[in-house]
Motif scaffolding. Sequence first.
Motif, PDB file in Angstrom:
ATOM      1  N   ALA A  58      41.687  37.999  22.025  1.00  0.00           N
ATOM      2  CA  ALA A  58      41.887  37.109  23.180  1.00  0.00           C
ATOM      3  C   ALA A  58      41.229  35.758  22.941  1.00  0.00           C
ATOM      4  O   ALA A  58      40.246  35.649  22.201  1.00  0.00           O
ATOM      5  CB  ALA A  58      41.305  37.755  24.436  1.00  0.00           C
ATOM      6  N   LYS A  59      41.783  34.760  23.575  1.00  0.00           N
ATOM      7  CA  LYS A  59      41.224  33.412  23.474  1.00  0.00           C
ATOM      8  C   LYS A  59      40.973  32.882  24.885  1.00  0.00           C
ATOM      9  O   LYS A  59      41.918  32.720  25.654  1.00  0.00           O
ATOM     10  CB  LYS A  59      42.188  32.499  22.716  1.00  0.00           C
ATOM     11  N   GLN A  60      39.738  32.685  25.227  1.00  0.00           N
ATOM     12  CA  GLN A  60      39.244  32.183  26.505  1.00  0.00           C
ATOM     13  C   GLN A  60      39.446  33.181  27.638  1.00  0.00           C
ATOM     14  O   GLN A  60      38.502  33.594  28.277  1.00  0.00           O
ATOM     15  CB  GLN A  60      39.848  30.829  26.881  1.00  0.00           C
ATOM     16  N   TYR A  61      40.702  33.578  27.897  1.00  0.00           N
ATOM     17  CA  TYR A  61      40.987  34.523  28.975  1.00  0.00           C
ATOM     18  C   TYR A  61      41.469  35.852  28.396  1.00  0.00           C
ATOM     19  O   TYR A  61      42.188  35.887  27.408  1.00  0.00           O
ATOM     20  CB  TYR A  61      42.081  33.974  29.900  1.00  0.00           C
ATOM     21  N   PHE A  62      41.084  36.928  29.073  1.00  0.00           N
ATOM     22  CA  PHE A  62      41.541  38.263  28.693  1.00  0.00           C
ATOM     23  C   PHE A  62      42.024  38.952  29.967  1.00  0.00           C
ATOM     24  O   PHE A  62      41.251  39.138  30.911  1.00  0.00           O
ATOM     25  CB  PHE A  62      40.402  39.047  28.038  1.00  0.00           C
ATOM     26  N   PHE A  63      43.303  39.281  29.998  1.00  0.00           N
ATOM     27  CA  PHE A  63      43.915  39.863  31.190  1.00  0.00           C
ATOM     28  C   PHE A  63      44.009  41.380  31.032  1.00  0.00           C
ATOM     29  O   PHE A  63      44.470  41.874  30.010  1.00  0.00           O
ATOM     30  CB  PHE A  63      45.293  39.234  31.431  1.00  0.00           C
ATOM     31  N   ILE A  64      43.579  42.096  32.061  1.00  0.00           N
ATOM     32  CA  ILE A  64      43.421  43.540  31.977  1.00  0.00           C
ATOM     33  C   ILE A  64      44.179  44.206  33.120  1.00  0.00           C
ATOM     34  O   ILE A  64      43.973  43.883  34.295  1.00  0.00           O
ATOM     35  CB  ILE A  64      41.923  43.908  32.045  1.00  0.00           C
ATOM     36  N   ASP A  65      45.040  45.136  32.754  1.00  0.00           N
ATOM     37  CA  ASP A  65      45.846  45.880  33.721  1.00  0.00           C
ATOM     38  C   ASP A  65      45.055  47.094  34.195  1.00  0.00           C
ATOM     39  O   ASP A  65      44.967  48.086  33.505  1.00  0.00           O
ATOM     40  CB  ASP A  65      47.163  46.311  33.058  1.00  0.00           C
ATOM     41  N   THR A  66      44.435  46.968  35.342  1.00  0.00           N
ATOM     42  CA  THR A  66      43.683  48.002  36.083  1.00  0.00           C
ATOM     43  C   THR A  66      42.316  48.301  35.468  1.00  0.00           C
ATOM     44  O   THR A  66      41.956  47.797  34.405  1.00  0.00           O
ATOM     45  CB  THR A  66      44.526  49.293  36.274  1.00  0.00           C
ATOM     46  N   ASN A  67      41.540  49.115  36.185  1.00  0.00           N
ATOM     47  CA  ASN A  67      40.223  49.533  35.694  1.00  0.00           C
ATOM     48  C   ASN A  67      39.802  50.844  36.367  1.00  0.00           C
ATOM     49  O   ASN A  67      40.620  51.512  37.005  1.00  0.00           O
ATOM     50  CB  ASN A  67      39.173  48.424  35.880  1.00  0.00           C
ATOM     51  N   ALA A  68      38.530  51.191  36.266  1.00  0.00           N
ATOM     52  CA  ALA A  68      38.047  52.480  36.760  1.00  0.00           C
ATOM     53  C   ALA A  68      38.141  52.625  38.275  1.00  0.00           C
ATOM     54  O   ALA A  68      38.107  53.750  38.784  1.00  0.00           O
ATOM     55  CB  ALA A  68      36.605  52.710  36.302  1.00  0.00           C
ATOM     56  N   ILE A  69      38.267  51.528  38.998  1.00  0.00           N
ATOM     57  CA  ILE A  69      38.451  51.629  40.450  1.00  0.00           C
ATOM     58  C   ILE A  69      39.740  52.388  40.747  1.00  0.00           C
ATOM     59  O   ILE A  69      39.774  53.303  41.581  1.00  0.00           O
ATOM     60  CB  ILE A  69      38.453  50.235  41.105  1.00  0.00           C
ATOM     61  N   THR A  70      40.813  52.018  40.069  1.00  0.00           N
ATOM     62  CA  THR A  70      42.097  52.689  40.272  1.00  0.00           C
ATOM     63  C   THR A  70      42.004  54.166  39.909  1.00  0.00           C
ATOM     64  O   THR A  70      42.506  55.029  40.639  1.00  0.00           O
ATOM     65  CB  THR A  70      43.194  52.001  39.441  1.00  0.00           C
TER      66      THR A  70
END
Length: 194
Positions: A89-101
């Motif tokens: 990744a460069k500067q921004y890293f987009f993540i589809d969901t996490n442990a909350i879900t």
Amino acid sequence: RNDLFAHRSFLSPRVYFDHLTKVVLLGAPSTGKSTLTEKLAEHFKTTFMPEYGREYWELNNIQRRLTSEQLLEIATTHRERELAMAFDAKQYFFIDTNAITTTIFSEYYHGDTLPRLRELANETKERYNVVILCGDDIAYDDTEDRSGEANRADFQKATIAELNELGIEYHEVTGSVQERISEVSRILETMTKG
């Protein structure tokens, strides 16, 4: 130091991960998280982390269910993959969901959450820089891994309740994919100026 991306081979994945702006997208099933995560990565010319839970579910579900232990495995592996994939990744890293879900799924299907999964959900407050809640205003896409539009509404409410309980600030985005990209861009720009 002026270009961490170009010199990231000199850094550990953990250190590089800490220097990125991590943007996690949350929301109920069929709120456009996966599409928006990928499109944001394209827009910002960076990479993204797909939802590991979907991949795991397709390979391991029995009668459309996973055990509490399997849900913990999903959350743990998802975090490990974040570190590995963030290195591109460069500067921004987009993540589809996490442990909350994953915690919400555990509560919904099992009525409880394993302590370690709850810890992982609690740690999300410090792990991500920006939390985007994808609105449920788009048409429901009924696929085999989903449980209906009424269920989507329940999961959306549960996601908002969990974010509020953890004291996590979030930004809800609605509308078309392009409108959502524009809104996230505005949020990130405001954050950079602030």
